[in-house]
Write an enzyme that holds these catalytic residues in place. Sequence first.
Site, PDB file in Angstrom:
ATOM      1  CB  THR A 152      -0.890   0.002   1.265  1.00  0.00           C
ATOM      2  OG1 THR A 152      -1.421   1.297   1.477  1.00  0.00           O
ATOM      3  CG2 THR A 152      -0.102  -0.381   2.520  1.00  0.00           C
ATOM      4  CG  ASP A 153      -1.130   5.015  -0.884  1.00  0.00           C
ATOM      5  OD1 ASP A 153      -1.667   4.347   0.024  1.00  0.00           O
ATOM      6  OD2 ASP A 153      -1.724   5.943  -1.481  1.00  0.00           O
ATOM      7  CD  GLU A 154      -3.392   3.385   4.224  1.00  0.00           C
ATOM      8  OE1 GLU A 154      -3.326   3.355   5.454  1.00  0.00           O
ATOM      9  OE2 GLU A 154      -4.439   3.164   3.588  1.00  0.00           O
ATOM     10  CE  LYS A 165       0.137  -4.611   2.876  1.00  0.00           C
ATOM     11  NZ  LYS A 165      -0.277  -5.930   2.304  1.00  0.00           N
ATOM     12  CE1 TYR A 174      -3.217  -2.639   5.683  1.00  0.00           C
ATOM     13  CE2 TYR A 174      -3.188  -0.272   5.242  1.00  0.00           C
ATOM     14  CZ  TYR A 174      -3.240  -1.577   4.785  1.00  0.00           C
ATOM     15  OH  TYR A 174      -3.299  -1.840   3.441  1.00  0.00           O
TER      16      TYR A 174
HETATM   17  P1  NAD Z   1      -9.625  -7.307   2.316  1.00  0.00           P
HETATM   18  O1  NAD Z   1      -9.586  -7.052   3.790  1.00  0.00           O
HETATM   19  O2  NAD Z   1     -10.869  -7.018   1.559  1.00  0.00           O
HETATM   20  O3  NAD Z   1      -9.247  -8.841   2.032  1.00  0.00           O
HETATM   21  C1  NAD Z   1      -8.244  -9.513   2.707  1.00  0.00           C
HETATM   22  C2  NAD Z   1      -8.407 -11.004   2.460  1.00  0.00           C
HETATM   23  O4  NAD Z   1      -7.354 -11.696   3.130  1.00  0.00           O
HETATM   24  C3  NAD Z   1      -9.728 -11.574   3.012  1.00  0.00           C
HETATM   25  O5  NAD Z   1     -10.339 -12.385   2.039  1.00  0.00           O
HETATM   26  C4  NAD Z   1      -9.285 -12.400   4.212  1.00  0.00           C
HETATM   27  O6  NAD Z   1     -10.123 -13.515   4.459  1.00  0.00           O
HETATM   28  C5  NAD Z   1      -7.880 -12.823   3.797  1.00  0.00           C
HETATM   29  N1  NAD Z   1      -7.021 -13.136   4.935  1.00  0.00           N
HETATM   30  C6  NAD Z   1      -6.821 -12.393   6.059  1.00  0.00           C
HETATM   31  N2  NAD Z   1      -5.976 -13.030   6.901  1.00  0.00           N
HETATM   32  C7  NAD Z   1      -5.612 -14.185   6.280  1.00  0.00           C
HETATM   33  C8  NAD Z   1      -4.748 -15.259   6.641  1.00  0.00           C
HETATM   34  N3  NAD Z   1      -4.097 -15.269   7.802  1.00  0.00           N
HETATM   35  N4  NAD Z   1      -4.591 -16.283   5.759  1.00  0.00           N
HETATM   36  C9  NAD Z   1      -5.252 -16.286   4.571  1.00  0.00           C
HETATM   37  N5  NAD Z   1      -6.105 -15.314   4.204  1.00  0.00           N
HETATM   38  C10 NAD Z   1      -6.281 -14.263   5.037  1.00  0.00           C
HETATM   39  O7  NAD Z   1      -8.390  -6.499   1.738  1.00  0.00           O
HETATM   40  P2  NAD Z   1      -8.234  -5.702   0.359  1.00  0.00           P
HETATM   41  O8  NAD Z   1      -8.737  -4.315   0.537  1.00  0.00           O
HETATM   42  O9  NAD Z   1      -8.727  -6.529  -0.757  1.00  0.00           O
HETATM   43  O10 NAD Z   1      -6.635  -5.607   0.277  1.00  0.00           O
HETATM   44  C11 NAD Z   1      -5.887  -6.673  -0.283  1.00  0.00           C
HETATM   45  C12 NAD Z   1      -4.409  -6.326  -0.222  1.00  0.00           C
HETATM   46  O11 NAD Z   1      -4.165  -5.115  -0.929  1.00  0.00           O
HETATM   47  C13 NAD Z   1      -3.894  -6.098   1.207  1.00  0.00           C
HETATM   48  O12 NAD Z   1      -2.609  -6.664   1.307  1.00  0.00           O
HETATM   49  C14 NAD Z   1      -3.849  -4.584   1.337  1.00  0.00           C
HETATM   50  O13 NAD Z   1      -2.841  -4.203   2.242  1.00  0.00           O
HETATM   51  C15 NAD Z   1      -3.516  -4.171  -0.086  1.00  0.00           C
HETATM   52  N6  NAD Z   1      -3.999  -2.846  -0.497  1.00  0.00           N
HETATM   53  C16 NAD Z   1      -5.305  -2.495  -0.319  1.00  0.00           C
HETATM   54  C17 NAD Z   1      -5.750  -1.243  -0.747  1.00  0.00           C
HETATM   55  C18 NAD Z   1      -7.196  -0.833  -0.607  1.00  0.00           C
HETATM   56  O14 NAD Z   1      -7.542   0.317  -0.920  1.00  0.00           O
HETATM   57  N7  NAD Z   1      -8.104  -1.704  -0.205  1.00  0.00           N
HETATM   58  C19 NAD Z   1      -4.850  -0.355  -1.366  1.00  0.00           C
HETATM   59  C20 NAD Z   1      -3.520  -0.765  -1.534  1.00  0.00           C
HETATM   60  C21 NAD Z   1      -3.109  -2.008  -1.107  1.00  0.00           C
HETATM   61  P1  TYD Z   2     -10.682   4.087   4.547  1.00  0.00           P
HETATM   62  O1  TYD Z   2     -11.675   3.699   3.507  1.00  0.00           O
HETATM   63  O2  TYD Z   2     -10.754   3.451   5.895  1.00  0.00           O
HETATM   64  O3  TYD Z   2      -9.227   3.916   3.903  1.00  0.00           O
HETATM   65  P2  TYD Z   2      -7.772   4.388   4.485  1.00  0.00           P
HETATM   66  O4  TYD Z   2      -7.890   4.744   5.901  1.00  0.00           O
HETATM   67  O5  TYD Z   2      -6.952   3.138   4.295  1.00  0.00           O
HETATM   68  O6  TYD Z   2      -7.340   5.517   3.612  1.00  0.00           O
HETATM   69  O7  TYD Z   2     -10.814   5.651   4.798  1.00  0.00           O
HETATM   70  C1  TYD Z   2     -10.666   6.589   3.744  1.00  0.00           C
HETATM   71  C2  TYD Z   2     -10.699   7.979   4.355  1.00  0.00           C
HETATM   72  O8  TYD Z   2     -12.015   8.215   4.889  1.00  0.00           O
HETATM   73  C3  TYD Z   2      -9.749   8.149   5.524  1.00  0.00           C
HETATM   74  O9  TYD Z   2      -9.198   9.467   5.484  1.00  0.00           O
HETATM   75  C4  TYD Z   2     -10.632   7.980   6.746  1.00  0.00           C
HETATM   76  C5  TYD Z   2     -11.979   8.506   6.284  1.00  0.00           C
HETATM   77  N1  TYD Z   2     -13.159   7.858   6.899  1.00  0.00           N
HETATM   78  C6  TYD Z   2     -14.151   8.633   7.525  1.00  0.00           C
HETATM   79  O10 TYD Z   2     -14.071   9.873   7.565  1.00  0.00           O
HETATM   80  N2  TYD Z   2     -15.228   7.978   8.067  1.00  0.00           N
HETATM   81  C7  TYD Z   2     -15.364   6.622   8.027  1.00  0.00           C
HETATM   82  O11 TYD Z   2     -16.363   6.078   8.561  1.00  0.00           O
HETATM   83  C8  TYD Z   2     -14.345   5.849   7.385  1.00  0.00           C
HETATM   84  C9  TYD Z   2     -14.454   4.347   7.316  1.00  0.00           C
HETATM   85  C10 TYD Z   2     -13.268   6.516   6.822  1.00  0.00           C
END
Ligand code: NAD
Ligand code: TYD
Length: 377
Positions: A135-137, A187, A183
């Site tokens: 992630t970019d975070e 990561k 988080y």
């Molecule tokens: P998500 O929470 O929707 O899905 C995570 C999945 O991992 C779930 O299906 C869960 O059951 C599985 N999981 C969790 N623990 C596990 C374990 N111990 N063994 C096997 N499976 C397990 O997450 P997402 O939003 O789809 O993100 C997926 C990946 O992309 C993550 O690594 C996250 O850090 C990265 N990412 C997410 C975003 C975003 O905006 N959502 C952006 C950049 C990177």
């Molecule tokens: P989120 O979807 O949790 O992603 P991330 O924290 O990984 O960027 O949140 C996106 C932005 O929205 C973040 O700045 C937090 C804000 N946010 C709220 O203001 N209210 C909410 O209920 C949630 C879930 C997020």
Amino acid sequence: MKRSIIITGGAGFIGSHVVRLMVNKYPEYRIINVDLLTYAGNLNNLRDIENKPNYRFVRANICDTNTILSLMKEERVDGIIHLAAESHVDRSIKDPVGFATTNILGTISLLQAAKLYWESLPEKYEGKRFYHISTDEVYGALEMTNPEGIESPFTTKASSAHHHAYGTKFFTEDLKYNPHSPYSAAKASSDHFVRAFHDTYGMPTIVTNCSNNYGPYQFPEKLIPLFINNIRHRKPLPVYGKGGNVRDWLYVEDHARAIDLIFHQGKTAETYNIGGFNEWKNIDIIHLLIETVDRKLGRKKGEDESLITYVTDRAGHDLRYAIDSRKLQRELGWEPSLQFEEGIERTVDWYLNNQAWMDNITSGEYEKYYEDMYGNR
Ligand code: NAD
Ligand code: TYD
């Protein structure tokens, strides 16, 4: 060429889009979805492809090195695309140890299984790939030197019509890691271990860092699906702080397309940042979501603005994320396919048309978690 690929976290939000893309695009590949099915894993995300002959689901924990090792041997796995993780910042604030266990130890366990299997083969690491999705975070927060927004110096097809940048700096691949939340710290640590396995053992690894994703099948604890659902049901919209934090949003299918491209064509040991130059203040997205949902439900314009409820800010809330994805565009020719406004239309349509998917999640355990977080509203 035939390939046998484990995709971890394939039942989650982004993982399900990656699994769908690979299963449909490469009928000659074997795609093995390894997912523990935590609260965030949902096999309803994959109904349309679950019976395809090149697809297999295995419920397993990535922390269980022996199970993963046996599966790799059985399926002769030559590629891993690793998405399994705990992914929600607010949960990480409540449970840092759980996040470290899954995101750090789980990644090391997976690396170790891959190392044991691939080193046991005569050709060893040749033709293998361990691709870690990050992630970019991990880069921390950027300053907001232009709170009103200036014209972005860079754009892509995904950039919103307003083309705003809220500062002059962007996350580039050479930036020092500076994570703030449990988080992003977990990561960041997992990214370091992936690179360490390359530098120490010669494992062919690759890491990508993407901005915030949005689109279908996202668990409704994240901003966009949570707010679409709350607007629909006229529940309060909990805006953290003043709603001025900036995120850089990319449609999930464009992330999945980038992952496919990088898995096949990315250079070993490289890092690529993925994003569409599409910065938005939270409060502006929230107004857009209210306008879009109200319009689609035939409600009066602005009717649901009163749902906006300012709540206590998230602890350590990162101010601004903005990805510089020019390396990926330049070196691999990636370009997102969808402008943000169009992506939001599609996303709102999808959640409004898939209420059963949402209801299935928002009943039961999640409902309880949400009540604990925000009270019974
Ligand atoms: P998500 O929470 O929707 O899905 C995570 C999945 O991992 C779930 O299906 C869960 O059951 C599985 N999981 C969790 N623990 C596990 C374990 N111990 N063994 C096997 N499976 C397990 O997450 P997402 O939003 O789809 O993100 C997926 C990946 O992309 C993550 O690594 C996250 O850090 C990265 N990412 C997410 C975003 C975003 O905006 N959502 C952006 C950049 C990177
Ligand atoms: P989120 O979807 O949790 O992603 P991330 O924290 O990984 O960027 O949140 C996106 C932005 O929205 C973040 O700045 C937090 C804000 N946010 C709220 O203001 N209210 C909410 O209920 C949630 C879930 C997020």
